[in-house]
Design an enzyme around this catalytic site. Structure first.
Site, short mmCIF file in Angstrom:
data_model
loop_
_atom_site.label_atom_id
_atom_site.label_comp_id
_atom_site.label_asym_id
_atom_site.label_seq_id
_atom_site.Cartn_x
_atom_site.Cartn_y
_atom_site.Cartn_z
N CYS A 113 -30.63 51.62 56.88
CA CYS A 113 -30.96 52.94 56.32
C CYS A 113 -29.76 53.62 55.65
CB CYS A 113 -31.54 53.85 57.40
SG CYS A 113 -33.05 53.18 58.10
N HIS A 245 -31.32 61.78 55.62
CA HIS A 245 -32.15 60.58 55.79
C HIS A 245 -33.51 60.99 56.35
CE1 HIS A 245 -33.52 56.65 56.61
NE2 HIS A 245 -33.26 56.64 57.90
N ASN A 275 -40.31 56.57 56.99
CA ASN A 275 -38.92 56.12 56.89
C ASN A 275 -38.84 54.94 55.91
OD1 ASN A 275 -36.36 55.10 57.22
ND2 ASN A 275 -36.37 55.24 59.44
N1 COA Z 1 -48.65 56.76 69.38
C1 COA Z 1 -48.91 57.24 70.61
N2 COA Z 1 -48.07 57.09 71.63
C2 COA Z 1 -46.93 56.42 71.40
C3 COA Z 1 -46.61 55.89 70.14
C4 COA Z 1 -47.53 56.08 69.11
N3 COA Z 1 -47.32 55.63 67.85
N4 COA Z 1 -45.40 55.29 70.20
C5 COA Z 1 -44.98 55.43 71.47
N5 COA Z 1 -45.89 56.11 72.19
C6 COA Z 1 -45.86 56.49 73.61
C7 COA Z 1 -44.90 55.66 74.43
O1 COA Z 1 -45.52 54.46 74.82
C8 COA Z 1 -44.62 56.58 75.58
O2 COA Z 1 -45.68 56.52 76.48
P1 COA Z 1 -45.43 56.57 78.08
O3 COA Z 1 -44.80 57.92 78.31
O4 COA Z 1 -46.79 56.42 78.62
O5 COA Z 1 -44.50 55.44 78.36
C9 COA Z 1 -44.65 57.97 74.95
O6 COA Z 1 -45.35 57.82 73.70
C10 COA Z 1 -43.28 58.55 74.69
O7 COA Z 1 -42.50 57.56 74.05
P2 COA Z 1 -41.04 57.84 73.61
O8 COA Z 1 -40.50 56.60 72.95
O9 COA Z 1 -40.25 58.43 74.73
O10 COA Z 1 -41.30 58.98 72.53
P3 COA Z 1 -40.26 59.79 71.70
O11 COA Z 1 -40.50 61.23 71.87
O12 COA Z 1 -38.86 59.28 71.88
O13 COA Z 1 -40.68 59.43 70.22
C11 COA Z 1 -39.95 58.03 68.43
C12 COA Z 1 -40.64 58.09 69.77
C13 COA Z 1 -39.89 56.58 67.97
C14 COA Z 1 -40.76 58.83 67.42
C15 COA Z 1 -38.54 58.61 68.56
O14 COA Z 1 -37.87 58.04 69.66
C16 COA Z 1 -37.71 58.42 67.35
O15 COA Z 1 -38.01 58.93 66.30
N6 COA Z 1 -36.60 57.67 67.43
C17 COA Z 1 -35.75 57.44 66.33
C18 COA Z 1 -36.39 56.41 65.46
C19 COA Z 1 -35.72 56.30 64.17
O16 COA Z 1 -35.52 57.27 63.50
N7 COA Z 1 -35.38 55.07 63.80
C20 COA Z 1 -34.82 54.76 62.58
C21 COA Z 1 -33.43 55.23 62.51
S1 COA Z 1 -32.92 54.90 60.91
#
Ligand code: COA
Length: 318
Positions: A113, A245, A275
């Site tokens: 990214c 970003h 993204n």
């Molecule tokens: N839909 C519904 N539920 C989902 C899901 C989806 N698409 N993806 C994950 N979940 C669930 C998980 O399984 C988890 O369930 P559980 O509590 O029963 O285990 C719950 O949602 C919370 O998951 P978590 O990973 O803790 O959520 P979060 O608040 O951290 O959000 C992201 C997840 C991926 C959106 C977040 O971590 C994020 O944006 N991270 C950075 C990613 C990024 O920007 N990457 C690229 C960098 S360049």
């Protein structure tokens, strides 16, 4: 003294759109979850046979038009992508063949990214030292090709698109500074699990520890914006626009809070395209230039963070 300045911007998104509601039919997710956790509402996905360079060519031609240049005028191509059309020739060379600017340097950088930030930083140095006069800097991706569409934790996030800028020499600064960083210690938190020398394996897809990526991204981007301002002896109040970003609205909001910037001065396009990795910063920049928010003379802070981890910033007088 020669400086580099942005002479034109361009972007392109593929025609096909996947909304959150479409994804609800593919994996166990909901529009509400995706919107509240990421800010994304829809994303664009390349058609069968449509490649990263196809998207890049549209963006590049638009940037050249905006700069009042012909494709054959380009004398340097820096191309950020992690989803190249071929192992080689690189995407910069493939784009060069289409533009017809033969014999000039053309290369790609695969810093996920942060690919556009790395490409911009390199091109800026070449313009400033007088070796390039019309540098095309591109970020383009077809991440849909390495997305596991059955994995809800990544399928809702990544998508396709392209953005480009043209850098030209100027007597006033333009690009005031760029800062690049990488820390391979974090290589296992966000990666695509296959490659030429290791083998492509059954699934060439993105793997991510979302929660941990989130925390490191917020910390590193916070440090990056401080670093850019300190290097230029500027207070955060001097900034007109943050062009971040476009990965997740909550990461963007955290960086805006760190800068004490109201969200009205932050360019947010993540809802439209998810993204798009190396494409996301030039895409957002082009949108805000074309809709008239970003004006000549505005001070912009560009930043990106991605797999590796890699990250970087650019402070730009537009
Ligand atoms: N839909 C519904 N539920 C989902 C899901 C989806 N698409 N993806 C994950 N979940 C669930 C998980 O399984 C988890 O369930 P559980 O509590 O029963 O285990 C719950 O949602 C919370 O998951 P978590 O990973 O803790 O959520 P979060 O608040 O951290 O959000 C992201 C997840 C991926 C959106 C977040 O971590 C994020 O944006 N991270 C950075 C990613 C990024 O920007 N990457 C690229 C960098 S360049």
């Amino acid at each position: 003294m020669i400086h580099s300045r942005i002479a034109g911007t361009g972007s392109h998104l593929p025609e096909k759109v996947l909304t959150n509601f479409d994804l609800e039919k593919m994996v166990d997710t909901s529009d509400e979850w995706i919107r509240t956790r990421t800010g994304i509402e829809r994303r664009h996905v390349a058609a069968d046979g449509e490649t990263t360079v196809d998207l890049a060519e549209f963006a590049a031609r638009r940037a050249l038009d905006a700069a009042g240049l012909a494709p054959g005028d380009v004398d340097f191509i820096a191309f950020g992508t992690t989803t190249p059309d071929l192992v080689f020739p690189n995407c910069g060379v493939l784009l060069q063949a289409r533009l017809g600017c033969r014999n000039v340097p053309a290369f790609s950088v695969e810093t996920a990214c942060a690919g556009f930030m790395y490409a911009l930083s390199i091109a800026d140095k070449y313009v400033r030292c007088g070796e390039a006069k019309r540098a095309l800097v591109v970020g383009a991706e077809t991440l849909s090709r390495i997305t596991d569409w059955s994995d809800r934790s990544t399928a809702v996030l990544f998508a396709d698109g392209a953005g480009a800028v043209v850098l030209e020499p100027g007597s006033e600064p333009g690009v005031l500074s760029t800062h690049l960083h990488a820390d391979g210690h974090y290589k296992d938190l966000l990666y695509c699990g296959g490659g030429v020398s290791r083998g492509f394996g059954p699934k060439l897809t993105i793997n991510m520890s979302g929660n941990e990526v989130f925390k490191v991204a917020v910390t590193k981007l916070g440090q990056a914006v401080d670093e850019a301002l300190a290097a230029n002896g500027l207070d955060r109040s001097a900034l007109d626009w943050l062009v971040p970003h476009q990965a997740n609205i909550r990461i963007i909001q955290a960086t805006a809070r760190k800068l004490d910037m109201p969200m009205e001065r932050v360019v947010v396009t993540v809802q439209e395209h998810g993204n798009t990795s190396a494409a996301s910063v030039p895409l957002a920049l082009d949108v805000a230039v074309r809709d008239g928010r970003i004006k000549r003379g505005d001070l912009l802070l560009l930043e990106a963070f991605g797999g590796g981890f890699t990250w970087g910033s650019a402070l730009v007088r537009y």
